[in-house]
Design a protein around this motif. Structure first.
Motif, short mmCIF file in Angstrom:
data_model
loop_
_atom_site.label_atom_id
_atom_site.label_comp_id
_atom_site.label_asym_id
_atom_site.label_seq_id
_atom_site.Cartn_x
_atom_site.Cartn_y
_atom_site.Cartn_z
N LEU A 275 38.14 45.34 22.07
CA LEU A 275 37.90 43.97 22.38
C LEU A 275 38.83 43.20 23.56
CD1 LEU A 275 37.20 42.14 18.84
CD2 LEU A 275 35.53 43.12 20.65
N SER A 276 40.10 43.58 23.59
CA SER A 276 41.04 43.25 24.62
C SER A 276 40.70 43.51 26.02
CB SER A 276 42.34 43.55 24.45
OG SER A 276 42.70 42.98 23.15
N ALA A 277 40.39 44.98 26.01
CA ALA A 277 39.66 45.60 27.39
C ALA A 277 38.35 45.13 27.59
CB ALA A 277 39.56 47.15 27.06
N VAL A 278 37.34 44.83 26.82
CA VAL A 278 36.20 44.28 27.37
C VAL A 278 36.36 42.91 27.69
CG1 VAL A 278 34.09 43.53 26.10
CG2 VAL A 278 34.82 45.81 25.68
N GLY A 279 37.22 42.19 26.87
CA GLY A 279 37.39 40.61 27.33
C GLY A 279 38.07 40.39 28.67
N VAL A 280 39.12 41.33 28.89
CA VAL A 280 39.74 41.14 30.27
C VAL A 280 39.11 41.75 31.36
CG1 VAL A 280 40.92 43.34 30.22
CG2 VAL A 280 41.86 41.43 31.58
N TYR A 281 38.13 42.76 30.87
CA TYR A 281 37.33 43.25 32.01
C TYR A 281 36.03 42.35 32.47
CZ TYR A 281 32.97 45.94 33.85
OH TYR A 281 31.88 46.11 34.66
N HIS A 282 35.37 41.61 31.52
CA HIS A 282 34.38 40.45 31.89
C HIS A 282 35.20 39.34 32.68
CE1 HIS A 282 30.61 42.39 30.39
NE2 HIS A 282 31.59 42.69 29.04
N LEU A 283 36.09 39.00 32.13
CA LEU A 283 37.08 37.70 32.50
C LEU A 283 37.32 38.12 33.94
CD1 LEU A 283 38.14 35.11 32.16
CD2 LEU A 283 40.30 36.17 31.65
N GLY A 284 37.76 39.25 34.37
CA GLY A 284 38.18 39.61 35.73
C GLY A 284 36.98 39.68 36.55
N MET A 285 35.88 39.90 36.07
CA MET A 285 34.57 40.05 36.70
C MET A 285 34.09 38.77 37.19
SD MET A 285 33.26 43.23 37.25
CE MET A 285 31.37 43.17 37.31
N LEU A 286 34.08 37.70 36.27
CA LEU A 286 33.78 36.52 36.28
C LEU A 286 34.68 35.63 37.34
CD1 LEU A 286 32.70 35.70 32.59
CD2 LEU A 286 31.04 35.92 34.58
N ALA A 287 35.94 35.99 37.22
CA ALA A 287 36.96 35.44 38.05
C ALA A 287 36.57 35.71 39.51
CB ALA A 287 38.39 35.78 37.60
N ASP A 288 36.24 36.98 39.68
CA ASP A 288 36.03 37.29 40.91
C ASP A 288 34.70 36.85 41.65
OD1 ASP A 288 36.71 39.86 43.05
OD2 ASP A 288 34.50 39.70 43.07
N LYS A 289 33.70 36.77 40.47
CA LYS A 289 32.19 36.00 40.96
C LYS A 289 32.57 34.62 41.22
CE LYS A 289 27.75 35.56 39.22
NZ LYS A 289 26.88 35.95 38.04
N LYS A 290 33.41 33.88 40.73
CA LYS A 290 33.66 32.14 40.75
C LYS A 290 34.64 32.04 41.92
CE LYS A 290 30.83 30.49 37.94
NZ LYS A 290 29.53 29.66 38.51
N GLY A 291 35.11 33.19 42.75
CA GLY A 291 35.92 32.66 43.80
C GLY A 291 37.41 32.74 43.53
N TYR A 292 37.72 33.71 42.38
CA TYR A 292 39.29 33.56 42.25
C TYR A 292 39.68 35.31 42.53
CZ TYR A 292 38.90 29.45 40.00
OH TYR A 292 38.52 27.86 39.48
N ARG A 293 39.45 35.80 43.86
CA ARG A 293 39.54 37.22 43.81
C ARG A 293 40.82 37.30 44.26
NH1 ARG A 293 35.46 39.59 48.23
NH2 ARG A 293 35.45 41.29 46.56
N LYS A 294 41.49 36.74 44.96
CA LYS A 294 42.96 36.83 45.10
C LYS A 294 43.81 36.71 43.69
CE LYS A 294 43.14 35.05 49.81
NZ LYS A 294 43.72 34.09 50.83
#
Length: 449
Positions: free
Chosen positions: A176-195
């Protein structure tokens, strides 16, 4: 002869495996989740395929190493894991170099496509890094099910089910930790928090590389391959606070989650109709849910490293380390350790220790395998899987590993495989058991100074 015991504490049943699994792979689960989010959000289709293949190869490599460790198919099997730490550090340096050299080109597109060289080099270096991480950290977790043995109770016993339950809960927290951080990372990139997501991924890998380096040094300094007191002390302190790496990695991820959460409340995005607005808000809500999931996993990880450890302690009767008779040769050198049969014929577990010239107290055990026989089990008070944790005798007279609580089959003590004591050469006659001092010197690297 009466066997005197020292009352000590060790873990038992379900909590043991929650603690062990989360301690082994929780941090690496988060790091791999960050890497996969980076690969899937930044790289081309071929890069994403490399990432998924690397995950599969990492699990396969870990399975092969677990098999080698559990069956001891290779002489000096400790080197197999040590090479893995070295490769992990090498691939980490390669990944850092690739990100520095190709980071700029990664963001450039040519004819609407990802820069080919950047995609290939970065995906390959990160893929190799994930394989090395899994190879280093996953094998222990894969071998735990082989330690669920509860003696004659069977797989339907309460103890077996508790251990299986703890193991599965630990795995669930990590997944669940791996899945959670994966999706959060994907969403952060999508919402403009790429850096931000890129920085968190890089820093998490730096933290974990330090952990890998400490593990490598703990092996090399203990075996005197690297002779450095400073590195030995660093590795020892690192092992004593190994949960620090998990907390540090999770802290980085939670900072990203907090920034994302704040953005969901303050960031304004243009939309042309209510349907588009609902779609935009649903992404933010998903990020919030994954943030909460990660917070829960982080709390469970911290509890596993702290409160669960204290809660898990139970009293055991640990046999004291006895000093055996040491016979010398004509030159006055220690040659043979002698243990009288009368001393160990009571059916209880006995532990003996010999201090080498290097100052290592090498322990070995002797136990009568079957009553009214002269069949004795002799081996180190350590195993290849759980290290120098050693063994104790429970109230039912069973020999139990102090770290993973697997119950030894007495008839297999002195044989290779599983959590059995590391075998040593010895001779036995009707009066005594003798062990060459050279065996103690040979195996002293299993015991810390």
């Amino acid at each position: 002869m009466e066997n005197k015991y020292i009352v000590k504490k060790t873990g038992d049943k379900m909590l043991t495996y929650i603690i062990n699994v989360t301690n082994d792979i929780l941090a690496v689960s988060v790091v791999i989740g960050l890497i996969m989010a980076f690969i899937d959000s930044r790289l081309s289709a071929s890069g994403r395929i490399v990432g998924k293949i690397s995950l599969l190869l990492g699990v396969i490599a870990a399975g092969i190493r677990a098999y080698i460790t559990n069956t001891r198919r290779i002489k000096d099997g400790w080197k197999v894991g040590t090479y893995g730490y070295g490769f992990a550090l090498g691939f980490f340096v390669l990944a850092v170099a690739a990100l520095i050299i190709f980071g700029y080109f990664l963001m450039k597109k040519k004819n609407g496509k990802m820069h080919t060289a950047a995609n290939r080099v970065i995906s390959l270096s990160l893929g190799l890094l994930m394989i090395a991480y899994l190879y280093c950290m996953l094998p222990n977790v894969l071998t735990y099910p082989f330690k669920f043995d509860t003696g004659d109770a069977g797989i339907l016993s309460t103890e077996f089910l508790f251990r299986l339950g703890g193991y599965l809960i630990g795995l669930l927290i990590c997944i669940l930790s791996a899945v959670g951080v994966y999706h959060l990372g994907m969403l952060a990139d999508k919402k403009g928090y790429r850096k931000l997501s890129f920085t968190v991924m890089c820093l998490a890998n730096v933290i974990y590389a330090v952990n890998i380096f400490a593990r490598l040094m703990s092996v090399l300094t203990a075996r005197k391959i690297v002779d450095s007191i400073d590195l030995f002390n660093f590795a020892s302190k690192s092992n004593n606070v190994s949960y620090f790496y998990t907390v540090a990695v999770f802290t980085l991820v939670m900072l990203m989650a907090i920034v994302f959460w704040i953005g969901s409340c303050t960031k304004k995005e243009p939309y042309s109709n209510n349907a588009q607005r609902r779609k935009l808000r649903s992404v933010w809500r998903s990020g919030k849910r994954y943030s909460v999931l990660l917070l829960i996993c982080m709390v469970m990880g911290i509890l596993s490293a702290t409160w669960f450890v204290e809660l898990n302690k139970v009293e055991i009767r640990e046999a004291p380390v006895e000093t055996p008779e040491v016979l010398q040769n004509a030159k006055g050198e220690d040659e043979t350790i002698s243990v009288p049969i009368e001393l160990v014929s009571d059916g209880h577990l006995h532990r003996f220790g010999y201090k080498t010239a290097e100052g290592n107290l090498v322990r070995f055990i002797v136990v009568l395998k079957q009553e009214n026989t002269s069949n004795y089990g002799v081996g180190l008070d350590a195993c290849e899987i759980c290290g120098e944790a050693g063994y104790y005798e429970n109230n039912n007279g069973q020999v139990v590993c102090k770290k993973c609580n697997v119950i030894m089959n007495r008839t297999t003590i002195g044989m290779k495989g599983g959590c059995n004591p590391i075998i040593i050469d010895y001779d036995i006659d009707e009066n005594r058991i003798t062990v060459p001092v050279s065996e103690m010197v040979k195996h002293q690297s299993h015991f810390k100074s």
